[in-house]
Motif scaffolding. Structure first.
Motif, short mmCIF file in Angstrom:
data_model
loop_
_atom_site.label_atom_id
_atom_site.label_comp_id
_atom_site.label_asym_id
_atom_site.label_seq_id
_atom_site.Cartn_x
_atom_site.Cartn_y
_atom_site.Cartn_z
N VAL A 35 0.91 -1.20 -0.12
CA VAL A 35 -0.09 -0.04 -0.14
C VAL A 35 0.71 1.32 -0.25
O VAL A 35 1.74 1.19 0.79
CB VAL A 35 -0.96 0.08 1.46
N GLN A 36 0.70 2.19 -1.01
CA GLN A 36 1.40 3.39 -1.13
C GLN A 36 0.86 4.42 -0.42
O GLN A 36 1.51 5.54 0.19
CB GLN A 36 1.57 3.72 -2.81
N SER A 37 -0.59 4.61 -0.68
CA SER A 37 -1.05 5.94 -0.11
C SER A 37 -2.71 5.40 0.08
O SER A 37 -3.15 4.63 -0.68
CB SER A 37 -1.18 6.90 -1.02
N LEU A 38 -3.35 5.79 1.20
CA LEU A 38 -4.68 5.86 1.41
C LEU A 38 -5.56 6.90 1.20
O LEU A 38 -5.29 8.14 0.72
CB LEU A 38 -4.83 5.64 3.11
N GLY A 39 -6.99 6.51 1.01
CA GLY A 39 -8.06 7.69 0.59
C GLY A 39 -9.16 7.01 -0.05
O GLY A 39 -9.32 5.73 0.09
N GLU A 40 -9.90 7.73 -0.81
CA GLU A 40 -11.12 7.12 -1.28
C GLU A 40 -10.47 6.18 -2.51
O GLU A 40 -11.26 5.25 -2.86
CB GLU A 40 -11.95 8.16 -2.00
N VAL A 41 -9.49 6.27 -3.31
CA VAL A 41 -8.87 5.39 -4.07
C VAL A 41 -7.31 5.25 -3.40
O VAL A 41 -6.52 5.89 -3.37
CB VAL A 41 -8.52 6.25 -5.29
#
Length: 240
Positions: A52-58
């Motif tokens: 996982v590189q980044s979190l958010g809605e996508v």
């Protein structure tokens, strides 16, 4: 390691954006964090490990590495299933996925409950696709089971293309001469198509139509099984 579905074409990119539903599941349900490892599958047999590189809605996943996946066991297996009431069909979809069925072909027969409605059929098929994906994650299966749109039984028998050289087996409670074990040698290494009826079973006219189109009628035994139980039992026995 948690698994998530992606579009096959996206696996060509160095960083993959998960769909919104999968992103929501990763962040809000599983509560994974940046740098957690995940597995990505495309439903066609390809499996990748990533981080996982980044979190958010996508959610973005990178550092992809292709994983060697074992081939699925068993012969090509299609199931033709008479329409079932309520959530019974959902159970059949889930269990057939877990048991390695390649394709599910629902049909409406003379004893099906309700009318064949294209709009309802499409809505149900979309729900089944969600069930299939969830069952694939749970069971470790890499290839999704295809779910066809529901069609009338005569159309399925006369117009629907089935795998070449497939053995076509119809399970019928009125069949007393042949049981599944009698076909054991003939079934070896052949594509198989199983047909099971709705709660009310098949009419004699429907069975005759099936026989005229190359289907063998077979018994599952003396016990009268619920429709969804019969399907699960038949698939499990054939896979074994």
């Amino acid at each position: 390691m948690r698994r998530f579905f992606v579009q096959p074409i996206s696996l060509k990119e160095p960083v993959i954006a998960l769909g919104r539903e999968e992103s929501r599941h990763l962040t809000r349900v599983l509560r994974l964090q940046v740098d957690d490892e995940v597995e990505l599958l495309d439903g066609a047999g390809n499996l990748y490990c990533g981080r996982v590189q980044s979190l958010g809605e996508v959610v973005l996943v990178g550092e992809l590495k292709r994983q060697e996946a074992a081939a699925e066991d068993g012969a090509t297996l299609w199931v033709c299933q008479g329409d079932l009431k309520g959530k019974k069909m959902d159970v059949v979809v889930q269990k057939c996925t877990e048991l390695g069925v390649s394709r599910l072909l629902p049909f409406a027969s003379s004893r099906s409950q309700g009318r064949l409605d294209p709009g309802r059929s499409e809505h149900r098929r979309e729900r089944w696709e969600t069930i299939v994906r969830s069952a694939c994650k749970q069971s470790g299966r890499l290839r999704v089971m295809a779910c066809e749109a529901e069609v009338p039984l005569p159309e399925l028998l006369t117009k629907r293309a089935l795998p070449d050289q497939a053995m076509k087996i119809l399970f019928w409670e009125e069949e007393h001469a042949f049981r599944l074990g009698d076909l054991n040698v003939q079934m070896a290494e052949k594509p198989l198509c199983l047909m099971l009826g709705p709660e009310g079973g098949f009419s004699a006219a429907e069975v005759e139509m099936a026989r005229n189109n190359g289907w063998l009628t077979v018994s599952l035994g003396r016990q009268i099984l619920r429709a969804e139980t019969a399907t699960i039992a038949a698939v499990a026995i054939v896979q074994h």
